[in-house]
Design a protein around this motif. Sequence first.
Motif, mmCIF file in Angstrom:
data_model
loop_
_atom_site.group_PDB
_atom_site.id
_atom_site.type_symbol
_atom_site.label_atom_id
_atom_site.label_comp_id
_atom_site.label_asym_id
_atom_site.label_seq_id
_atom_site.Cartn_x
_atom_site.Cartn_y
_atom_site.Cartn_z
ATOM 1 N N MET A 195 52.165 -46.976 -42.467
ATOM 2 C CA MET A 195 52.577 -47.779 -41.311
ATOM 3 C C MET A 195 53.060 -49.121 -41.825
ATOM 4 S SD MET A 195 50.379 -48.333 -37.878
ATOM 5 C CE MET A 195 51.074 -49.102 -36.423
ATOM 6 N N GLU A 196 54.293 -49.159 -42.267
ATOM 7 C CA GLU A 196 54.833 -50.286 -43.011
ATOM 8 C C GLU A 196 54.785 -51.608 -42.243
ATOM 9 O OE1 GLU A 196 59.039 -51.472 -45.146
ATOM 10 O OE2 GLU A 196 58.620 -49.386 -44.675
ATOM 11 N N LYS A 197 55.048 -51.562 -40.947
ATOM 12 C CA LYS A 197 55.110 -52.806 -40.175
ATOM 13 C C LYS A 197 53.738 -53.256 -39.677
ATOM 14 C CE LYS A 197 59.912 -52.439 -38.665
ATOM 15 N NZ LYS A 197 60.860 -52.491 -37.528
ATOM 16 N N TYR A 198 52.759 -52.408 -39.766
ATOM 17 C CA TYR A 198 51.423 -52.770 -39.286
ATOM 18 C C TYR A 198 50.716 -53.636 -40.321
ATOM 19 C CZ TYR A 198 46.736 -52.551 -37.392
ATOM 20 O OH TYR A 198 45.513 -52.900 -36.882
ATOM 21 N N ILE A 199 50.242 -54.799 -39.902
ATOM 22 C CA ILE A 199 49.488 -55.679 -40.782
ATOM 23 C C ILE A 199 48.207 -56.104 -40.064
ATOM 24 C CG2 ILE A 199 51.496 -56.511 -42.055
ATOM 25 C CD1 ILE A 199 51.442 -59.040 -40.353
ATOM 26 N N SER A 200 47.272 -56.631 -40.816
ATOM 27 C CA SER A 200 46.031 -57.097 -40.209
ATOM 28 C C SER A 200 46.283 -58.418 -39.482
ATOM 29 C CB SER A 200 44.957 -57.301 -41.277
ATOM 30 O OG SER A 200 45.269 -58.420 -42.085
ATOM 31 N N ILE A 201 45.386 -58.773 -38.596
ATOM 32 C CA ILE A 201 45.533 -60.021 -37.862
ATOM 33 C C ILE A 201 45.435 -61.210 -38.817
ATOM 34 C CG2 ILE A 201 43.093 -60.165 -37.262
ATOM 35 C CD1 ILE A 201 46.171 -61.240 -35.130
ATOM 36 N N ASN A 202 44.656 -61.071 -39.876
ATOM 37 C CA ASN A 202 44.555 -62.154 -40.862
ATOM 38 C C ASN A 202 45.861 -62.337 -41.622
ATOM 39 O OD1 ASN A 202 41.873 -62.797 -40.257
ATOM 40 N ND2 ASN A 202 41.079 -61.281 -41.707
ATOM 41 N N GLU A 203 46.517 -61.236 -41.937
ATOM 42 C CA GLU A 203 47.814 -61.313 -42.609
ATOM 43 C C GLU A 203 48.851 -61.954 -41.685
ATOM 44 O OE1 GLU A 203 48.099 -57.572 -45.656
ATOM 45 O OE2 GLU A 203 47.943 -57.069 -43.523
ATOM 46 N N ALA A 204 48.779 -61.622 -40.400
ATOM 47 C CA ALA A 204 49.701 -62.214 -39.430
ATOM 48 C C ALA A 204 49.473 -63.716 -39.320
ATOM 49 C CB ALA A 204 49.530 -61.551 -38.069
ATOM 50 N N ALA A 205 48.214 -64.111 -39.264
ATOM 51 C CA ALA A 205 47.881 -65.534 -39.148
ATOM 52 C C ALA A 205 48.384 -66.321 -40.348
ATOM 53 C CB ALA A 205 46.370 -65.706 -38.992
ATOM 54 N N ASP A 206 48.369 -65.699 -41.522
ATOM 55 C CA ASP A 206 48.836 -66.382 -42.726
ATOM 56 C C ASP A 206 50.331 -66.678 -42.693
ATOM 57 O OD1 ASP A 206 46.339 -66.505 -43.855
ATOM 58 O OD2 ASP A 206 46.577 -64.669 -45.047
ATOM 59 N N LEU A 207 51.061 -65.970 -41.846
ATOM 60 C CA LEU A 207 52.503 -66.193 -41.727
ATOM 61 C C LEU A 207 52.835 -67.398 -40.850
ATOM 62 C CD1 LEU A 207 53.575 -62.470 -41.183
ATOM 63 C CD2 LEU A 207 53.906 -63.817 -43.267
ATOM 64 N N ILE A 208 51.858 -67.845 -40.071
ATOM 65 C CA ILE A 208 52.074 -68.943 -39.131
ATOM 66 C C ILE A 208 51.557 -70.233 -39.762
ATOM 67 C CG2 ILE A 208 51.652 -69.765 -36.787
ATOM 68 C CD1 ILE A 208 50.984 -66.805 -36.074
ATOM 69 N N LYS A 209 52.466 -71.181 -39.973
ATOM 70 C CA LYS A 209 52.139 -72.401 -40.707
ATOM 71 C C LYS A 209 52.202 -73.632 -39.794
ATOM 72 C CE LYS A 209 52.391 -69.882 -44.529
ATOM 73 N NZ LYS A 209 51.184 -69.466 -45.275
ATOM 74 N N ASP A 210 51.501 -74.684 -40.222
ATOM 75 C CA ASP A 210 51.554 -75.963 -39.521
ATOM 76 C C ASP A 210 53.002 -76.426 -39.372
ATOM 77 O OD1 ASP A 210 48.813 -75.881 -39.634
ATOM 78 O OD2 ASP A 210 48.587 -77.559 -41.025
ATOM 79 N N GLY A 211 53.317 -76.971 -38.205
ATOM 80 C CA GLY A 211 54.627 -77.571 -37.984
ATOM 81 C C GLY A 211 55.738 -76.603 -37.628
ATOM 82 N N MET A 212 55.445 -75.325 -37.555
ATOM 83 C CA MET A 212 56.482 -74.347 -37.220
ATOM 84 C C MET A 212 56.910 -74.437 -35.752
ATOM 85 S SD MET A 212 55.688 -70.687 -39.073
ATOM 86 C CE MET A 212 56.397 -70.341 -40.682
ATOM 87 N N THR A 213 58.113 -73.932 -35.495
ATOM 88 C CA THR A 213 58.582 -73.732 -34.125
ATOM 89 C C THR A 213 58.349 -72.271 -33.771
ATOM 90 O OG1 THR A 213 60.259 -75.470 -34.259
ATOM 91 C CG2 THR A 213 60.579 -73.772 -32.583
ATOM 92 N N ILE A 214 57.601 -72.051 -32.697
ATOM 93 C CA ILE A 214 57.192 -70.700 -32.332
ATOM 94 C C ILE A 214 57.561 -70.405 -30.883
ATOM 95 C CG2 ILE A 214 55.206 -69.154 -32.061
ATOM 96 C CD1 ILE A 214 53.801 -70.610 -34.242
ATOM 97 N N MET A 215 58.194 -69.268 -30.664
ATOM 98 C CA MET A 215 58.404 -68.772 -29.308
ATOM 99 C C MET A 215 57.262 -67.826 -28.959
ATOM 100 S SD MET A 215 62.491 -67.991 -29.017
ATOM 101 C CE MET A 215 63.694 -69.304 -29.146
ATOM 102 N N ILE A 216 56.738 -67.953 -27.749
ATOM 103 C CA ILE A 216 55.630 -67.103 -27.330
ATOM 104 C C ILE A 216 55.961 -66.491 -25.977
ATOM 105 C CG2 ILE A 216 53.155 -66.977 -26.837
ATOM 106 C CD1 ILE A 216 52.761 -69.468 -28.541
ATOM 107 N N GLY A 217 55.848 -65.169 -25.876
ATOM 108 C CA GLY A 217 56.128 -64.489 -24.625
ATOM 109 C C GLY A 217 55.040 -64.708 -23.592
ATOM 110 N N GLY A 218 55.377 -64.394 -22.351
ATOM 111 C CA GLY A 218 54.388 -64.485 -21.288
ATOM 112 C C GLY A 218 54.875 -65.264 -20.091
ATOM 113 N N PHE A 219 54.288 -64.933 -18.952
ATOM 114 C CA PHE A 219 54.551 -65.634 -17.693
ATOM 115 C C PHE A 219 53.204 -65.777 -17.005
ATOM 116 C CE2 PHE A 219 57.942 -66.668 -14.556
ATOM 117 C CZ PHE A 219 57.134 -66.983 -13.477
ATOM 118 N N MET A 220 52.692 -67.023 -16.949
ATOM 119 C CA MET A 220 51.343 -67.268 -16.433
ATOM 120 C C MET A 220 50.297 -66.486 -17.232
ATOM 121 S SD MET A 220 52.279 -67.120 -12.365
ATOM 122 C CE MET A 220 50.562 -67.063 -11.877
ATOM 123 N N GLY A 221 50.544 -66.341 -18.512
ATOM 124 C CA GLY A 221 49.610 -65.640 -19.388
ATOM 125 C C GLY A 221 49.822 -64.142 -19.451
ATOM 126 N N VAL A 222 50.575 -63.582 -18.512
ATOM 127 C CA VAL A 222 50.840 -62.143 -18.509
ATOM 128 C C VAL A 222 51.927 -61.841 -19.548
ATOM 129 C CG1 VAL A 222 51.655 -60.181 -17.156
ATOM 130 C CG2 VAL A 222 50.227 -61.939 -16.081
#
Length: 217
Positions: A1-28
């Motif tokens: 499952m090449e695209k599947y990574i652990s949540i810790n691996e995902a968190a390591d990709l997110i760095k201080d100061g980044m610009t991030i888009m986040i989906g959702g509407f009222m949390g949904v």
Amino acid sequence: MEKYISINEAADLIKDGMTIMIGGFMGVGTPEILIDAILEKGVKDLTVIANDTGFPDKGIGKLVTNKRIKRVIASHIGLNPETGRQMNAKELIVDLVPQGTLAEQIRCGGAGIGGFLTETGVGTIVEEGKKKIKVGNTEYLLELPLRADIALVGGSVADKSGNIYYNGSKRNFNPLIATAADLVIVGAERIVEVGELDPNHVMTPGIFVDYIVGGEK
């Protein structure tokens, strides 16, 4: 499952100061698993582009409450009093953008379009600092595209190639932001084998998706 990574691996990709888009509407449709990972890792000074800032204890609101965001670009903040408090206290920069304009800015960012013209905001505070262009007898604002370093997408079902289905209103801004970031991480409620997801139900093609986390539900 090449695209599947652990949540810790995902968190390591997110760095201080980044610009991030986040989906959702009222949390949904917001990938809570990734929000929690950001909090746990201690990532800070983020610029967040999203429809809204959720609630104080839900979705993007948790990042606001824990002061992990330095700037937010959104269409409304009224559901999260903490966002307004931080804005008024000058602890948080808030850029309020008309919802349709925000959606189109993200779409342009994903499509490689240099901007678009809209009448929305002409003659109001929205036009401050923006170029005006007259076409015929109508005056427009030139709105520029938006892109991000990372998009955090909330999917209902993802297959192992990253094709995504969103259930009901969970769709909202998710398909748009999946096209407009350098790296796309999907927090999926359920992960299935390739072929299990009806092609007619695919709302974000896997070609846009770099990594998948989740699948607990």
